[in-house]
Motif scaffolding. Sequence first.
Motif, short mmCIF file in Angstrom:
data_model
loop_
_atom_site.label_atom_id
_atom_site.label_comp_id
_atom_site.label_asym_id
_atom_site.label_seq_id
_atom_site.Cartn_x
_atom_site.Cartn_y
_atom_site.Cartn_z
N PRO A 200 -8.27 25.09 11.11
CA PRO A 200 -8.32 25.76 12.42
C PRO A 200 -7.43 25.11 13.46
CG PRO A 200 -10.52 25.56 11.50
CD PRO A 200 -9.62 24.77 10.59
N LYS A 201 -7.26 23.81 13.37
CA LYS A 201 -6.41 23.09 14.31
C LYS A 201 -4.99 23.66 14.32
CE LYS A 201 -6.85 18.63 14.49
NZ LYS A 201 -6.77 17.18 14.15
N PRO A 205 -5.11 27.19 17.13
CA PRO A 205 -5.18 26.08 18.08
C PRO A 205 -5.78 26.44 19.43
CG PRO A 205 -2.91 26.87 17.84
CD PRO A 205 -3.72 27.53 16.77
N GLU A 208 -9.55 26.36 18.85
CA GLU A 208 -9.93 25.32 17.91
C GLU A 208 -11.32 24.75 18.20
OE1 GLU A 208 -9.06 20.75 16.72
OE2 GLU A 208 -7.86 21.69 18.31
N TYR A 211 -14.56 25.81 16.35
CA TYR A 211 -14.81 25.45 14.95
C TYR A 211 -15.42 24.06 14.86
CZ TYR A 211 -11.57 29.33 14.12
OH TYR A 211 -10.96 30.56 14.11
N GLU A 214 -12.63 20.57 10.14
CA GLU A 214 -11.19 20.50 9.88
C GLU A 214 -10.98 20.63 8.38
OE1 GLU A 214 -9.23 20.49 12.27
OE2 GLU A 214 -9.94 19.25 13.93
#
Length: 251
Positions: A200-201, A205, A208, A211, A214
């Motif tokens: 998601p990063k 973004p 982010e 979420y 990672e």
Amino acid sequence: MVSKNSKAKEKKAQRKEMLAKLGAAQQVLTKANNPANKHLEPFAPFQKYNRNGLDLSIECKHYSDIDEATFERIYRILEDNMKKEYEACTWGWSEKEKRTEMKEKDPWYLVVRDSTQTVHAFAHFKFDFDEEIEVLYCYEVQVSDEMRGRGLGKFLMQILELIGSRSQMKKIMITVFKHNPRAQHFFYDILKYTDDETSPKIQDPIDESEYCYEILSKELKQKSQPSAAAEILSKPLKQFKQSPAPPVSGS
């Protein structure tokens, strides 16, 4: 000027090439997922863990070869380590869903036992497609509380890297909770994983923060089996001392 016929031929050739790659990748996955495989057999030194006061055996099994008592012990280690982590994010904890996930889609396990055959740690992984490439996805690496801090978690991840490389996987992936700093340190700083392009990063973004996880990965180099294993075994023992074996989860 390029004719429509030329463009059509080019698209057809590209599609044919893509289908050929996918077909070859599927063959690789089918071979890796054969329950008869002995994935740990080529790596005899990794079938034992005799470091930091521990004397443990390690085996690699397809789920179909896991007996019920072993599976139950594996689940209890997972629940002890991860239930609160799941409850701390939007995913929540569901015993029924987690038990189902642990059995579906050709799962494999590294199982760690002591001399009494008691299970103290495990890794749950699958050979799968991700973004049309072959990957080894580690869903869980869990170590019982009394065995943590002795390098066992790191050792299991290194075994997965060897298995993934030998099985022609392109990378190894894992999901880590953002609210688990110990796990983040373990993978980012100790094992040198990086943010995967599907995390998601990177994918989202702007949102982010919505979420709770990672997705991390590491490219698997196609080294020869002996040289890859020798590289790990040649590292000083001190690199394994006090390496965290955190509660880590991938889903």
